[in-house]
Write an enzyme that holds these catalytic residues in place. Structure first.
Site, mmCIF file in Angstrom:
data_model
loop_
_atom_site.group_PDB
_atom_site.id
_atom_site.type_symbol
_atom_site.label_atom_id
_atom_site.label_comp_id
_atom_site.label_asym_id
_atom_site.label_seq_id
_atom_site.Cartn_x
_atom_site.Cartn_y
_atom_site.Cartn_z
ATOM 1 N N HIS A 96 5.069 -4.239 0.703
ATOM 2 C CA HIS A 96 4.169 -3.749 1.752
ATOM 3 C C HIS A 96 4.734 -2.507 2.459
ATOM 4 C CE1 HIS A 96 0.587 -4.231 4.112
ATOM 5 N NE2 HIS A 96 1.282 -4.194 5.243
ATOM 6 N N SER A 126 -1.333 0.033 6.546
ATOM 7 C CA SER A 126 -1.550 -1.395 6.745
ATOM 8 C C SER A 126 -2.742 -1.647 7.692
ATOM 9 C CB SER A 126 -0.243 -2.022 7.243
ATOM 10 O OG SER A 126 -0.328 -3.406 7.280
ATOM 11 N N ASP A 164 3.023 -6.392 -3.257
ATOM 12 C CA ASP A 164 2.782 -6.490 -1.807
ATOM 13 C C ASP A 164 2.460 -7.938 -1.433
ATOM 14 O OD1 ASP A 164 1.784 -6.337 0.781
ATOM 15 O OD2 ASP A 164 0.900 -4.369 0.469
HETATM 16 C C1 MLT Z 1 -4.315 -6.434 8.735
HETATM 17 O O1 MLT Z 1 -4.293 -7.379 9.494
HETATM 18 O O2 MLT Z 1 -4.933 -5.387 8.949
HETATM 19 C C2 MLT Z 1 -3.581 -6.626 7.445
HETATM 20 O O3 MLT Z 1 -3.351 -7.965 7.215
HETATM 21 C C3 MLT Z 1 -2.313 -5.873 7.438
HETATM 22 C C4 MLT Z 1 -1.427 -6.220 8.593
HETATM 23 O O4 MLT Z 1 -1.569 -5.634 9.633
HETATM 24 O O5 MLT Z 1 -0.559 -7.088 8.461
#
Ligand code: MLT
Length: 207
Positions: free
Chosen positions: A187, A106, A156
């Site tokens: 996710h 992520s 996701d």
């Molecule tokens: C991010 O902010 O890098 C992406 O949206 C994934 C997350 O951290 O939620």
């Protein structure tokens, strides 16, 4: 006590010359992915830094303005800061930086993507789990000696499918040797994501 080198981090020695860089998601920390990393490669050293940005108390690797909307100036600065830390860590812990592969989830996948795009000399490869395009660099790097795994979830809610596809296109244009899996998942990481990553790491080190 281990030196900080500019990032709170954990380093766990391995029994091979490989090192896995573990990059956590929003709200995680340097301990989050250690057991995953050990499962993915029982013999690699593990290096796991904590993101230096706090969003409502949750560590991240760079600032965002909204979900999926990144503060590009901050992202560029933080990517360089992380790259510099990794170079220092390679000297401090005496690991071979040419065998450094990232596993990022992520937000951690997004900073790993930014490392590939902005500081291509740092990583040999990266497994990007639930990633999106972190930024479009002014000039595409030469990633012909990097191998990259992208594992995205078809359902996701955080990363729209086209954002993961755009990243694949961008990395391909830069010449990366890229493997892509779109799985029936959201996710969160699944067993399938983990097993796919483990298999890919075994393949990647044969190359
Ligand atoms: C991010 O902010 O890098 C992406 O949206 C994934 C997350 O951290 O939620």
């Amino acid at each position: 006590m281990s030196e900080n080198l500019g990032f709170s981090h954990q380093f766990v020695a391995g029994s091979s010359d490989r090192t896995l860089l573990l990059l956590h998601g929003t709200g995680g920390d340097e301990r989050d992915l250690l057991s995953l990393g050990r499962y993915l490669d029982p013999e690699a050293a593990l290096l796991s830094p904590r993101g230096q940005v706090l969003e409502n108390g949750m560590p991240r690797f760079f600032r965002r303005l909204a979900e999926g909307v990144f503060d590009e100036k901050d992202l560029i600065g933080r990517t360089n800061e992380l790259a510099d830390f990794l170079q220092q860590a390679a000297t401090h812990y005496a690991f071979d930086q040419k065998k450094l592969r990232a596993v990022g989830y992520s937000n951690g996948a997004n900073i790993a993507g930014a490392l590939l795009l902005l500081r291509p000399e740092i990583l040999r490869g990266a497994a990007l789990l639930r990633p999106m395009v972190p930024l479009i660099p002014e000039r595409l790097p030469d990633l012909t000696s990097s191998s990259v795994l992208v594992v995205a979830g078809n359902q996701d809610p955080v990363v729209p499918l086209e954002k993961a596809r755009e990243l694949v296109t961008l990395l391909r244009r830069a010449g990366a040797d890229i493997a892509v899996y779109f799985e029936d998942a959201g996710h969160a990481l699944t067993n399938n994501t983990v097993e796919t990553t483990k298999r890919w790491l075994i393949e990647a080190r044969r190359k």
